[in-house]
Design a protein around this motif. Sequence first.
Motif, PDB file in Angstrom:
ATOM      1  N   UNK A 108       0.793  -1.225   0.000  1.00 16.60           N
ATOM      2  CA  UNK A 108       0.000   0.000   0.000  1.00 16.60           C
ATOM      3  C   UNK A 108       0.822   1.270   0.000  1.00 16.60           C
ATOM      4  N   UNK A 109       1.736   1.390   0.935  1.00 14.17           N
ATOM      5  CA  UNK A 109       2.534   2.612   1.051  1.00 14.17           C
ATOM      6  C   UNK A 109       3.395   2.818  -0.205  1.00 14.17           C
ATOM      7  N   UNK A 110       4.009   1.746  -0.700  1.00 16.24           N
ATOM      8  CA  UNK A 110       4.854   1.862  -1.894  1.00 16.24           C
ATOM      9  C   UNK A 110       4.038   2.275  -3.113  1.00 16.24           C
ATOM     10  N   UNK A 111       2.851   1.740  -3.241  1.00 20.55           N
ATOM     11  CA  UNK A 111       1.993   2.103  -4.371  1.00 20.55           C
ATOM     12  C   UNK A 111       1.567   3.563  -4.255  1.00 20.55           C
ATOM     13  N   UNK A 112       1.204   3.988  -3.068  1.00 20.62           N
ATOM     14  CA  UNK A 112       0.816   5.394  -2.871  1.00 20.62           C
ATOM     15  C   UNK A 112       1.983   6.311  -3.224  1.00 20.62           C
ATOM     16  N   UNK A 113       3.180   5.975  -2.768  1.00 22.81           N
ATOM     17  CA  UNK A 113       4.346   6.804  -3.077  1.00 22.81           C
ATOM     18  C   UNK A 113       4.604   6.873  -4.583  1.00 22.81           C
ATOM     19  N   UNK A 114       4.547   5.725  -5.250  1.00 22.01           N
ATOM     20  CA  UNK A 114       4.797   5.695  -6.695  1.00 22.01           C
ATOM     21  C   UNK A 114       3.704   6.433  -7.465  1.00 22.01           C
ATOM     22  N   UNK A 144       1.562  11.305 -10.315  1.00 22.88           N
ATOM     23  CA  UNK A 144       0.188  11.811 -10.331  1.00 22.88           C
ATOM     24  C   UNK A 144      -0.739  10.771 -10.973  1.00 22.88           C
ATOM     25  N   UNK A 145      -0.554   9.513 -10.554  1.00 19.71           N
ATOM     26  CA  UNK A 145      -1.309   8.399 -11.127  1.00 19.71           C
ATOM     27  C   UNK A 145      -2.707   8.259 -10.554  1.00 19.71           C
ATOM     28  N   UNK A 146      -3.514   7.439 -11.202  1.00 20.71           N
ATOM     29  CA  UNK A 146      -4.905   7.268 -10.782  1.00 20.71           C
ATOM     30  C   UNK A 146      -5.115   6.260  -9.650  1.00 20.71           C
ATOM     31  N   UNK A 147      -4.125   5.396  -9.369  1.00 22.71           N
ATOM     32  CA  UNK A 147      -4.333   4.283  -8.431  1.00 22.71           C
ATOM     33  C   UNK A 147      -4.031   4.677  -6.995  1.00 22.71           C
ATOM     34  N   UNK A 205      -8.875   0.347  -8.332  1.00 26.48           N
ATOM     35  CA  UNK A 205      -7.581   0.240  -9.000  1.00 26.48           C
ATOM     36  C   UNK A 205      -6.457   0.082  -7.966  1.00 26.48           C
ATOM     37  N   UNK A 206      -6.537   0.835  -6.885  1.00 25.17           N
ATOM     38  CA  UNK A 206      -5.559   0.710  -5.804  1.00 25.17           C
ATOM     39  C   UNK A 206      -5.529  -0.736  -5.282  1.00 25.17           C
ATOM     40  N   UNK A 207      -6.686  -1.326  -5.050  1.00 24.58           N
ATOM     41  CA  UNK A 207      -6.764  -2.705  -4.558  1.00 24.58           C
ATOM     42  C   UNK A 207      -6.153  -3.685  -5.559  1.00 24.58           C
ATOM     43  N   UNK A 208      -6.395  -3.457  -6.852  1.00 22.21           N
ATOM     44  CA  UNK A 208      -5.832  -4.352  -7.871  1.00 22.21           C
ATOM     45  C   UNK A 208      -4.308  -4.268  -7.909  1.00 22.21           C
ATOM     46  N   UNK A 209      -3.765  -3.057  -7.779  1.00 24.88           N
ATOM     47  CA  UNK A 209      -2.303  -2.932  -7.754  1.00 24.88           C
ATOM     48  C   UNK A 209      -1.727  -3.605  -6.514  1.00 24.88           C
ATOM     49  N   UNK A 210      -2.408  -3.468  -5.373  1.00 20.08           N
ATOM     50  CA  UNK A 210      -1.931  -4.161  -4.164  1.00 20.08           C
ATOM     51  C   UNK A 210      -1.958  -5.674  -4.360  1.00 20.08           C
ATOM     52  N   UNK A 211      -2.998  -6.184  -4.997  1.00 15.72           N
ATOM     53  CA  UNK A 211      -3.085  -7.620  -5.240  1.00 15.72           C
ATOM     54  C   UNK A 211      -1.913  -8.094  -6.094  1.00 15.72           C
ATOM     55  N   UNK A 244       4.931  -7.875   5.269  1.00 14.49           N
ATOM     56  CA  UNK A 244       4.241  -6.703   5.805  1.00 14.49           C
ATOM     57  C   UNK A 244       2.883  -6.660   5.106  1.00 14.49           C
ATOM     58  N   UNK A 245       1.950  -7.421   5.650  1.00 18.45           N
ATOM     59  CA  UNK A 245       0.615  -7.668   5.096  1.00 18.45           C
ATOM     60  C   UNK A 245       0.679  -8.797   4.056  1.00 18.45           C
ATOM     61  N   UNK A 246      -0.483  -9.257   3.633  1.00 20.89           N
ATOM     62  CA  UNK A 246      -0.576 -10.324   2.649  1.00 20.89           C
ATOM     63  C   UNK A 246      -1.853 -10.164   1.832  1.00 20.89           C
ATOM     64  N   UNK A 247      -2.120 -11.110   0.975  1.00 22.03           N
ATOM     65  CA  UNK A 247      -3.285 -11.049   0.093  1.00 22.03           C
ATOM     66  C   UNK A 247      -4.593 -10.870   0.885  1.00 22.03           C
ATOM     67  N   UNK A 248      -4.804 -11.566   2.014  1.00 20.57           N
ATOM     68  CA  UNK A 248      -6.063 -11.357   2.740  1.00 20.57           C
ATOM     69  C   UNK A 248      -6.290  -9.918   3.214  1.00 20.57           C
ATOM     70  N   UNK A 249      -5.214  -9.145   3.359  1.00 20.79           N
ATOM     71  CA  UNK A 249      -5.389  -7.738   3.735  1.00 20.79           C
ATOM     72  C   UNK A 249      -6.217  -6.989   2.686  1.00 20.79           C
ATOM     73  N   UNK A 250      -6.099  -7.392   1.441  1.00 20.20           N
ATOM     74  CA  UNK A 250      -6.839  -6.716   0.373  1.00 20.20           C
ATOM     75  C   UNK A 250      -8.325  -7.024   0.491  1.00 20.20           C
ATOM     76  N   UNK A 251      -8.640  -8.235   0.925  1.00 24.64           N
ATOM     77  CA  UNK A 251     -10.045  -8.568   1.202  1.00 24.64           C
ATOM     78  C   UNK A 251     -10.563  -7.648   2.308  1.00 24.64           C
ATOM     79  N   UNK A 252      -9.780  -7.500   3.365  1.00 25.19           N
ATOM     80  CA  UNK A 252     -10.170  -6.605   4.447  1.00 25.19           C
ATOM     81  C   UNK A 252     -10.342  -5.176   3.966  1.00 25.19           C
TER      82      UNK A 252
END
Length: 184
Positions: A38-44, A49-52, A60-66, A86-94
Amino acid sequence: MKEQEPRFIVITGGPGSGKTTLIERLASEGYAHAPEAGRAIIQAQTAIDGPALPWRDKELFAELMLGWEMRSHAMMQGHPGPVLFDRGVPDIIGYRRLEGLPVPAHLSGAAHLCRYAKRVFLAPFWPEIYGRDAERRQDGETARRTCQVVAQAYADLGYEIVELPCRPVTERAALIRGMIGPPG
């Protein structure tokens, strides 16, 4: 459902609960680790100035995390010894449940494909250390609810939740070290 991967240790919980600090401490002792998506995707995404971003497009954010979590899981397959996630796939379900988004079949499939050790370490909401920053915009109540929905997602998938005490990082690290053994 695939069998558990006993070497793959997840440390999860709400934002700002000390997960990353704990993992960095254990990594300094020689444990292999996979960083949080999550944090790495937000930073990138912020840098370009991306959409995710979660405040622009939660789906889209959830898909990139997956994609990130599945790649991390695959990359660590050949690594000997314990690997901290530091988190796993089930975190995205949450996350999707927290945001009122449906859990698509492909995400459920990924959670069954990418298995971790049966015991998942949960860093509970810890108001005394919680703070917002450029990537962590949630208020304390949302952080607390995140912890609850993430814990439920793991429990629903058959994981055993081990709640970490709200104690200094040295004590948390000693607890985990005692339960998972030395680094590879």
